[in-house]
Design a protein around this motif. Structure first.
Motif, PDB file in Angstrom:
ATOM      1  N   HIS A 188      88.142  -7.826  26.348  1.00 53.74           N
ATOM      2  CA  HIS A 188      87.649  -9.111  26.841  1.00 53.74           C
ATOM      3  C   HIS A 188      88.589  -9.662  27.908  1.00 53.74           C
ATOM      4  CE1 HIS A 188      84.593  -9.466  23.714  1.00 53.74           C
ATOM      5  NE2 HIS A 188      85.495  -8.996  22.868  1.00 53.74           N
ATOM      6  N   ALA A 189      88.011 -10.100  29.008  1.00 57.46           N
ATOM      7  CA  ALA A 189      88.794 -10.754  30.060  1.00 57.46           C
ATOM      8  C   ALA A 189      88.916 -12.227  29.677  1.00 57.46           C
ATOM      9  CB  ALA A 189      88.100 -10.609  31.406  1.00 57.46           C
ATOM     10  N   VAL A 190      90.129 -12.661  29.317  1.00 55.71           N
ATOM     11  CA  VAL A 190      90.327 -14.024  28.824  1.00 55.71           C
ATOM     12  C   VAL A 190      91.566 -14.660  29.438  1.00 55.71           C
ATOM     13  CG1 VAL A 190      89.193 -13.607  26.606  1.00 55.71           C
ATOM     14  CG2 VAL A 190      91.633 -13.217  26.816  1.00 55.71           C
ATOM     15  N   THR A 191      91.588 -15.972  29.371  1.00 56.50           N
ATOM     16  CA  THR A 191      92.776 -16.749  29.726  1.00 56.50           C
ATOM     17  C   THR A 191      93.109 -17.637  28.535  1.00 56.50           C
ATOM     18  OG1 THR A 191      91.491 -18.584  30.607  1.00 56.50           O
ATOM     19  CG2 THR A 191      92.084 -16.816  32.164  1.00 56.50           C
ATOM     20  N   GLN A 192      94.302 -18.199  28.553  1.00 56.59           N
ATOM     21  CA  GLN A 192      94.660 -19.069  27.442  1.00 56.59           C
ATOM     22  C   GLN A 192      93.739 -20.288  27.393  1.00 56.59           C
ATOM     23  OE1 GLN A 192      98.562 -20.791  27.228  1.00 56.59           O
ATOM     24  NE2 GLN A 192      98.108 -21.660  25.219  1.00 56.59           N
ATOM     25  N   SER A 193      93.343 -20.818  28.548  1.00 55.23           N
ATOM     26  CA  SER A 193      92.461 -21.994  28.532  1.00 55.23           C
ATOM     27  C   SER A 193      91.086 -21.657  27.955  1.00 55.23           C
ATOM     28  CB  SER A 193      92.336 -22.610  29.926  1.00 55.23           C
ATOM     29  OG  SER A 193      91.783 -21.693  30.825  1.00 55.23           O
ATOM     30  N   SER A 194      90.561 -20.452  28.241  1.00 56.24           N
ATOM     31  CA  SER A 194      89.261 -20.088  27.655  1.00 56.24           C
ATOM     32  C   SER A 194      89.394 -19.906  26.148  1.00 56.24           C
ATOM     33  CB  SER A 194      88.687 -18.827  28.311  1.00 56.24           C
ATOM     34  OG  SER A 194      89.486 -17.698  28.059  1.00 56.24           O
TER      35      SER A 194
ATOM     36  N   GLU B 133      98.893 -16.998  22.676  1.00 54.55           N
ATOM     37  CA  GLU B 133      99.258 -15.841  23.504  1.00 54.55           C
ATOM     38  C   GLU B 133      98.976 -14.535  22.770  1.00 54.55           C
ATOM     39  OE1 GLU B 133     102.029 -18.188  22.785  1.00 54.55           O
ATOM     40  OE2 GLU B 133     101.087 -19.436  24.307  1.00 54.55           O
ATOM     41  N   ASP B 134      99.224 -14.526  21.446  1.00 52.70           N
ATOM     42  CA  ASP B 134      98.938 -13.335  20.646  1.00 52.70           C
ATOM     43  C   ASP B 134      97.436 -13.054  20.629  1.00 52.70           C
ATOM     44  OD1 ASP B 134     101.655 -13.194  20.070  1.00 52.70           O
ATOM     45  OD2 ASP B 134     101.435 -14.263  18.165  1.00 52.70           O
ATOM     46  N   LEU B 135      96.659 -14.097  20.506  1.00 51.12           N
ATOM     47  CA  LEU B 135      95.206 -13.934  20.491  1.00 51.12           C
ATOM     48  C   LEU B 135      94.697 -13.436  21.849  1.00 51.12           C
ATOM     49  CD1 LEU B 135      92.661 -14.169  18.815  1.00 51.12           C
ATOM     50  CD2 LEU B 135      92.549 -16.594  19.410  1.00 51.12           C
ATOM     51  N   VAL B 136      95.247 -13.953  22.934  1.00 52.52           N
ATOM     52  CA  VAL B 136      94.879 -13.481  24.274  1.00 52.52           C
ATOM     53  C   VAL B 136      95.157 -11.982  24.391  1.00 52.52           C
ATOM     54  CG1 VAL B 136      95.503 -13.590  26.732  1.00 52.52           C
ATOM     55  CG2 VAL B 136      95.159 -15.706  25.437  1.00 52.52           C
ATOM     56  N   ARG B 137      96.330 -11.557  23.950  1.00 55.00           N
ATOM     57  CA  ARG B 137      96.706 -10.138  24.016  1.00 55.00           C
ATOM     58  C   ARG B 137      95.742  -9.283  23.197  1.00 55.00           C
ATOM     59  NH1 ARG B 137      99.491  -7.831  20.421  1.00 55.00           N
ATOM     60  NH2 ARG B 137     100.520  -9.707  19.682  1.00 55.00           N
ATOM     61  N   LEU B 138      95.419  -9.716  21.983  1.00 57.61           N
ATOM     62  CA  LEU B 138      94.514  -8.950  21.122  1.00 57.61           C
ATOM     63  C   LEU B 138      93.102  -8.879  21.707  1.00 57.61           C
ATOM     64  CD1 LEU B 138      95.739 -10.325  17.681  1.00 57.61           C
ATOM     65  CD2 LEU B 138      96.012  -7.976  18.530  1.00 57.61           C
TER      66      LEU B 138
ATOM     67  N   SER C  60      91.569 -21.458  24.229  1.00 62.37           N
ATOM     68  CA  SER C  60      91.726 -22.805  23.683  1.00 62.37           C
ATOM     69  C   SER C  60      90.363 -23.457  23.472  1.00 62.37           C
ATOM     70  CB  SER C  60      92.595 -23.637  24.626  1.00 62.37           C
ATOM     71  OG  SER C  60      92.861 -24.880  24.071  1.00 62.37           O
ATOM     72  N   ARG C  61      89.470 -23.324  24.460  1.00 62.27           N
ATOM     73  CA  ARG C  61      88.106 -23.867  24.328  1.00 62.27           C
ATOM     74  C   ARG C  61      87.346 -23.170  23.202  1.00 62.27           C
ATOM     75  NH1 ARG C  61      88.477 -23.896  29.821  1.00 62.27           N
ATOM     76  NH2 ARG C  61      87.450 -21.878  30.003  1.00 62.27           N
TER      77      ARG C  61
END
Length: 150
Positions: A38-44, A27-32, A46-47
């Motif tokens: 960058h438009a990201v989701t947790q699943s992207s 979640e921290d990485l998604v926020r950063l 994770s991949r």
């Protein structure tokens, strides 16, 4: 769908973030990453982490060995993963790390090209470091104790 260039740019940003800071949760990485545009989701994410070979060790995300090696032997970053150092005979030194960190530490030692090191062999949490003589081993242990105060 992302283009290859966009995906490559996002993964480059992930590598920079992990090199520069402490990331404990996806979640921290998604926020950063969102903050970096960058438009990201947790699943992207994770991949991406899986494809980049990122490990989770010591409660944080760690770059794979080849990325750590690109930091030019930044042993300060790696010191937190080293748990024990001891000789195992006159030419073998054993370095114990947290689970999953041995390869990164071994690669950094190999890339440092210290004259006293003949080679390394690493597992998941253990590194065997070979030296040509007892004198070389003593020099290695002195160097390692300076870098890794264990």
């Amino acid at each position: 769908m992302l283009t290859d260039a966009e995906q490559s740019e996002r993964r480059g940003t992930i590598v920079r973030i992990l090199r520069d800071g402490l990331v404990r949760r996806q979640e921290d990485l998604v926020r950063l990453l969102k903050r970096a545009g960058h438009a990201v989701t947790q699943s992207s994410i994770s991949r991406d982490l899986r494809d980049l070979g990122v490990l989770k060790a010591g409660g944080r995300y760690v770059l794979p060995a080849e990325e750590v090696a690109r930091t030019n032997g930044d042993f300060g970053t790696l010191a937190q993963f080293v748990r024990q150092l001891r000789p195992a005979g006159p030419t073998i030194t054993v370095l114990r790390t947290t689970i999953g960190a041995a390869q990164s530490v071994a690669v950094a030692i190999d890339r440092a090209a210290w004259p006293e090191v003949a080679g390394t062999l690493s597992g998941d949490d253990t590194i065997f470091i070979a030296t040509a003589s007892l004198r070389a081993q003593e020099k290695l242990i002195e160097r390692l104790r300076t870098l890794f105060p264990v």
